[in-house]
Design an enzyme around this catalytic site. Structure first.
Site, PDB file in Angstrom:
ATOM      1  N   GLN A 326      32.811 -47.193  38.123  1.00  0.00           N
ATOM      2  CA  GLN A 326      32.564 -48.177  36.898  1.00  0.00           C
ATOM      3  C   GLN A 326      32.832 -49.540  37.169  1.00  0.00           C
ATOM      4  O   GLN A 326      31.785 -50.353  36.500  1.00  0.00           O
ATOM      5  CB  GLN A 326      33.770 -47.734  35.935  1.00  0.00           C
ATOM      6  N   GLU A 353      43.801 -26.552  49.817  1.00  0.00           N
ATOM      7  CA  GLU A 353      45.391 -26.136  49.697  1.00  0.00           C
ATOM      8  C   GLU A 353      45.887 -25.888  48.470  1.00  0.00           C
ATOM      9  O   GLU A 353      46.926 -26.384  48.357  1.00  0.00           O
ATOM     10  CB  GLU A 353      45.980 -27.396  50.607  1.00  0.00           C
TER      11      GLU A 353
HETATM   12  C1  LIG Z   1      35.466 -28.032  51.584  1.00  0.00           C
HETATM   13  C2  LIG Z   1      36.712 -26.919  51.498  1.00  0.00           C
HETATM   14  C3  LIG Z   1      37.320 -26.952  52.629  1.00  0.00           C
HETATM   15  C4  LIG Z   1      38.294 -25.740  52.713  1.00  0.00           C
HETATM   16  N1  LIG Z   1      39.085 -25.838  53.676  1.00  0.00           N
HETATM   17  C5  LIG Z   1      39.793 -24.490  53.993  1.00  0.00           C
HETATM   18  C6  LIG Z   1      40.554 -24.156  55.173  1.00  0.00           C
HETATM   19  O1  LIG Z   1      40.511 -24.984  56.315  1.00  0.00           O
HETATM   20  N2  LIG Z   1      41.265 -23.089  55.151  1.00  0.00           N
HETATM   21  C7  LIG Z   1      41.493 -22.231  54.117  1.00  0.00           C
HETATM   22  O2  LIG Z   1      42.132 -21.035  54.484  1.00  0.00           O
HETATM   23  N3  LIG Z   1      40.739 -22.488  52.948  1.00  0.00           N
HETATM   24  C8  LIG Z   1      40.211 -23.811  52.883  1.00  0.00           C
HETATM   25  N4  LIG Z   1      39.338 -23.832  51.543  1.00  0.00           N
HETATM   26  C9  LIG Z   1      39.487 -22.965  50.448  1.00  0.00           C
HETATM   27  C10 LIG Z   1      40.388 -23.572  49.207  1.00  0.00           C
HETATM   28  O3  LIG Z   1      41.737 -23.639  49.712  1.00  0.00           O
HETATM   29  C11 LIG Z   1      39.870 -22.702  48.004  1.00  0.00           C
HETATM   30  O4  LIG Z   1      38.777 -22.923  47.828  1.00  0.00           O
HETATM   31  C12 LIG Z   1      40.914 -23.090  46.950  1.00  0.00           C
HETATM   32  O5  LIG Z   1      42.135 -22.535  47.353  1.00  0.00           O
HETATM   33  C13 LIG Z   1      40.382 -22.261  45.787  1.00  0.00           C
HETATM   34  O6  LIG Z   1      39.990 -20.829  45.947  1.00  0.00           O
HETATM   35  P1  LIG Z   1      38.437 -20.372  45.393  1.00  0.00           P
HETATM   36  O7  LIG Z   1      37.437 -21.342  45.770  1.00  0.00           O
HETATM   37  O8  LIG Z   1      38.342 -19.048  45.740  1.00  0.00           O
HETATM   38  O9  LIG Z   1      38.848 -20.589  43.827  1.00  0.00           O
HETATM   39  P2  LIG Z   1      39.202 -19.514  42.725  1.00  0.00           P
HETATM   40  O10 LIG Z   1      40.550 -19.142  43.228  1.00  0.00           O
HETATM   41  O11 LIG Z   1      38.257 -18.521  42.403  1.00  0.00           O
HETATM   42  O12 LIG Z   1      39.505 -20.542  41.534  1.00  0.00           O
HETATM   43  C14 LIG Z   1      38.568 -20.859  40.594  1.00  0.00           C
HETATM   44  C15 LIG Z   1      39.191 -21.425  39.625  1.00  0.00           C
HETATM   45  O13 LIG Z   1      40.033 -20.765  38.844  1.00  0.00           O
HETATM   46  C16 LIG Z   1      41.267 -21.385  38.712  1.00  0.00           C
HETATM   47  N5  LIG Z   1      42.514 -20.575  38.608  1.00  0.00           N
HETATM   48  C17 LIG Z   1      42.505 -19.092  39.664  1.00  0.00           C
HETATM   49  N6  LIG Z   1      43.794 -18.736  39.489  1.00  0.00           N
HETATM   50  C18 LIG Z   1      44.277 -19.416  38.407  1.00  0.00           C
HETATM   51  C19 LIG Z   1      45.453 -19.091  37.718  1.00  0.00           C
HETATM   52  N7  LIG Z   1      46.417 -18.101  38.013  1.00  0.00           N
HETATM   53  N8  LIG Z   1      45.851 -19.977  36.733  1.00  0.00           N
HETATM   54  C20 LIG Z   1      45.209 -20.815  36.239  1.00  0.00           C
HETATM   55  N9  LIG Z   1      43.955 -21.173  37.024  1.00  0.00           N
HETATM   56  C21 LIG Z   1      43.617 -20.446  38.034  1.00  0.00           C
HETATM   57  C22 LIG Z   1      41.408 -22.208  39.812  1.00  0.00           C
HETATM   58  O14 LIG Z   1      42.153 -23.318  39.679  1.00  0.00           O
HETATM   59  C23 LIG Z   1      39.797 -22.872  39.773  1.00  0.00           C
HETATM   60  O15 LIG Z   1      39.884 -23.663  38.943  1.00  0.00           O
HETATM   61  C24 LIG Z   1      38.571 -25.016  51.689  1.00  0.00           C
HETATM   62  C25 LIG Z   1      37.900 -25.301  50.607  1.00  0.00           C
HETATM   63  C26 LIG Z   1      36.765 -25.953  50.298  1.00  0.00           C
HETATM   64  C27 LIG Z   1      36.029 -26.147  49.345  1.00  0.00           C
END
Ligand SMILES: Cc1cc2nc3c(=O)[nH]c(=O)nc-3n(C[C@H](O)[C@H](O)[C@H](O)COP(=O)(O)OP(=O)(O)OC[C@H]3O[C@@H](n4cnc5c(N)ncnc54)[C@H](O)[C@@H]3O)c2cc1C
Length: 368
Positions: A326, A353
């Site tokens: 901004q 994480e």
């Molecule tokens: C660039 C990148 C690097 C990564 N690196 C690693 C890595 O090195 N190792 C590894 O193991 N993982 C890694 N991850 C994975 C990352 O930790 C997950 O993407 C994250 O934990 C969310 O899981 P998900 O993407 O399946 O989202 P989901 O669990 O499907 O969540 C989707 C939405 O629902 C919400 N939600 C889910 N459950 C609840 C609840 N009980 N209450 C309220 N809200 C909820 C979440 O907050 C989110 O907004 C990485 C991800 C990215 C994008």
């Protein structure tokens, strides 16, 4: 002294490539080389394994200063800690010797494989299996979103050894890139941290010696969660660094940019934005450093504090980088200036994480 040293190195050897690394979505090899040459790629490794033996606060400062110029590059020291901490916390002496030594030397990086396509926030719902066969385990499954996959030699992999026991039926293993049956998906096309490769890891009948298990059978999930208590603080540090980088850039810009016949820094509306940005960053810094001290001491309230630091600092990073865009007006919205990259990079710190919703669940369950 550590901060000054990392800052000069980051400005001289990492910052010049940050825009290209983002634009070309390529691994920041220059950053890895510079970090290894200066023993800053995995500072947390204890001295007994040839590491620098940095404490949690020193590690945070390294990550913060690298993230200030290039968030993608800061994932080198951060993920080396994330991937290897399960071994340091729960591994046998033999595993520590075998894997920490090459990590400390800079001969190998370490990744952390918890998430799967259908198991993100609900990580305990993982499907990857490890089945005992004589003196070996055979692993099958898909790990998703793995940072530095393909670049790292070593992978801490969480897998189900007893499906009846859910989280208590999960074990942790060290898998090597060269193990037969290990392969990687195409790099994800991401919004930010484009220089940090994120790929799937495929485990297809990967047979590994049983002594590659980290700790006892069934303790892998507990180790994975204990690891995150410590490493969420490194994500807070990354967020803090990104936010500081954006504030520093905006601070310089507003003194140069003139409108209505004077530098925009003279307008109180602009000054108030900068003051708020600096105030939020300082609050995030204090929370993060206090959490790092708790991580070092292993305080009982570490789980709350680590989640709080990560959640707060990442929300601050998003707010501050958005405000930095901004303050640069239309110029801030273009790739000719670094703040739009910082805004895109900041977003991931609210997601990985554990999303910030998950951090709030963790905090609510561990209220001080
Ligand atoms: C660039 C990148 C690097 C990564 N690196 C690693 C890595 O090195 N190792 C590894 O193991 N993982 C890694 N991850 C994975 C990352 O930790 C997950 O993407 C994250 O934990 C969310 O899981 P998900 O993407 O399946 O989202 P989901 O669990 O499907 O969540 C989707 C939405 O629902 C919400 N939600 C889910 N459950 C609840 C609840 N009980 N209450 C309220 N809200 C909820 C979440 O907050 C989110 O907004 C990485 C991800 C990215 C994008």
């Amino acid at each position: 002294m550590l901060r000054d040293a990392v800052r000069s190195l980051a400005e001289a050897k990492i910052a010049p490539y940050a825009a290209a690394v983002d634009e070309e979505a390529r691994f920041p090899q220059e950053a890895l080389d510079a970090l290894v040459a200066n023993d800053l790629h995995a500072v947390h490794v204890p001295e007994e394994y040839g590491g620098a033996g940095a404490d949690a606060l020193a590690t945070v400062i390294v990550i913060e200063e690298v993230a200030r110029v290039c968030a993608s590059s800061s994932l080198i020291p951060a993920v080396n800690k994330l991937g290897s901490l399960p071994v340091i916390l729960s591994g046998s002496e033999a595993l520590k010797k075998k894997y920490m030594t090459p990590l400390a030397k800079g001969d190998a990086m370490f990744s952390y494989c918890l998430s799967e396509p259908d198991a993100g926030s609900d990580a305990a719902g993982m499907k990857t299996r490890a089945v005992r066969d004589g003196d070996a385990y055979v692993l099958n499954g898909v790990k998703r979103w793995i940072t530095n996959a393909g670049e790292s030699e070593y992978y801490t992999v969480m897998a189900v050894t007893d499906p009846a026991k859910r989280s208590k039926g999960i074990s942790a293993f060290v898998v090597e890139k060269s193990d037969e049956g290990v392969s990687f998906g195409a790099p994800e096309k991401k919004l930010g941290i484009k220089g940090s490769p994120t790929r799937e890891v495929y485990l297809d009948n990967v047979r590994i010696p049983a002594d590659r298990m980290i700790g006892e059978e069934g303790t892998g999930f507990a180790t994975a969660m204990r690891t995150l208590d410590h490493t969420r603080i490194t994500i807070a540090a990354q967020a803090l660094g990104i936010a500081q980088g954006a504030l520093d850039y905006a601070k310089g810009y507003v003194k140069e940019r003139k409108q209505f016949g004077k530098p925009i820094a003279d307008f109180q509306g602009v000054q108030f934005m900068l003051a708020d940005m600096a105030m939020k960053i300082e609050a995030a810094r204090q929370l993060t450093y206090a959490a790092a001290a708790k991580s070092e001491r292993g305080d009982a309230d570490l789980t709350f504090q680590g989640a709080a630091a990560k959640c707060f600092a990442s929300d601050v990073a998003m707010e501050v980088t958005t405000d930095a865009v901004q303050l640069l007006g239309g110029y801030g919205y273009t790739r000719d200036y670094p703040v739009e990259r910082m805004m895109r990079d900041a977003k991931i710190t609210q997601i990985y994480e554990g999303t910030n919703q998950v951090q709030r669940i963790v905090m609510a369950r561990n209220l001080p």
